[in-house]
Design a protein around this motif. Structure first.
Motif, PDB file in Angstrom:
ATOM      1  N   ARG A  20       0.906  -1.363   0.048  1.00  0.00           N
ATOM      2  CA  ARG A  20      -0.055   0.045   0.025  1.00  0.00           C
ATOM      3  C   ARG A  20       0.879   1.075   0.169  1.00  0.00           C
ATOM      4  O   ARG A  20       0.561   2.174  -0.562  1.00  0.00           O
ATOM      5  N   GLU A  21       1.943   1.345   0.700  1.00  0.00           N
ATOM      6  CA  GLU A  21       2.938   2.443   0.757  1.00  0.00           C
ATOM      7  C   GLU A  21       3.575   2.717  -0.502  1.00  0.00           C
ATOM      8  O   GLU A  21       3.671   3.853  -0.967  1.00  0.00           O
ATOM      9  N   ARG A  23       2.424   1.778  -3.575  1.00  0.00           N
ATOM     10  CA  ARG A  23       1.339   2.288  -4.326  1.00  0.00           C
ATOM     11  C   ARG A  23       1.168   3.927  -4.127  1.00  0.00           C
ATOM     12  O   ARG A  23       0.820   4.643  -5.020  1.00  0.00           O
ATOM     13  N   LYS A  24       1.015   4.164  -2.825  1.00  0.00           N
ATOM     14  CA  LYS A  24       0.684   5.282  -2.663  1.00  0.00           C
ATOM     15  C   LYS A  24       1.730   6.445  -2.976  1.00  0.00           C
ATOM     16  O   LYS A  24       1.539   7.439  -3.548  1.00  0.00           O
ATOM     17  N   GLU A  25       3.057   5.999  -2.850  1.00  0.00           N
ATOM     18  CA  GLU A  25       4.368   7.056  -3.364  1.00  0.00           C
ATOM     19  C   GLU A  25       4.326   7.104  -4.652  1.00  0.00           C
ATOM     20  O   GLU A  25       4.437   8.058  -5.237  1.00  0.00           O
ATOM     21  N   GLN A  28       1.486   9.388  -5.605  1.00  0.00           N
ATOM     22  CA  GLN A  28       1.752  10.720  -5.350  1.00  0.00           C
ATOM     23  C   GLN A  28       2.730  11.361  -6.470  1.00  0.00           C
ATOM     24  O   GLN A  28       2.841  12.520  -6.817  1.00  0.00           O
TER      25      GLN A  28
END
Length: 134
Positions: A20-21, A23-25, A28
């Motif tokens: 999840r992290e 993908r989030k990066e 962003q």
């Protein structure tokens, strides 16, 4: 601008099985790239808009100055005599409908013959020029 488009199209595609992290990066980063591209496009549009406003202002100023400094010519135009109205020729009373039809047919035939002769002349001249250049 072309370089900007190339960077936009190279946005990484996020695989569905990453954490999840990560993908989030990645998302962003793509958001930041799109925002940068939008901001540069808006900046370019602002420059174009300012230039258009300046040019429009100059045109309006020149028009206002010429209207103030140059004398008006509208008064001279109003004093001149109006042009006479030319009426089309009316048929003579002696001309019958049959005579008018015959004149129209004769005119049509003569124009068709003249057209054919002109086409033959043009064809003759073009072939003569083609033979001369060969």
């Amino acid at each position: 601008m072309k370089h900007l488009r190339e960077t936009i199209t190279k946005v990484p595609i996020v695989p569905p099985k990453t954490s999840r992290e990560e993908r989030k990066e990645l998302l962003q980063e793509s958001i930041d790239k799109y925002l940068g591209a939008i901001e540069t496009q808006i900046g370019d549009l602002k420059k174009v808009g300012k230039n258009a406003l300046v040019i429009g202002g100059i045109i309006v100023a020149v028009y206002a100055i010429t209207e103030l400094l140059l004398p008006e010519g509208k008064e001279d135009k109003q004093e001149s005599e109006p042009l006479p109205i030319i009426e089309p020729e009316k048929e003579k009373e002696g001309d019958s409908m049959l005579w008018s039809a015959m004149k129209g047919a004769a005119t049509t035939v003569l124009l068709a013959i003249a057209k054919e002769k002109l086409l033959e002349l043009i064809d003759h001249l073009t072939t003569k020029d083609a033979e001369a250049t060969s």
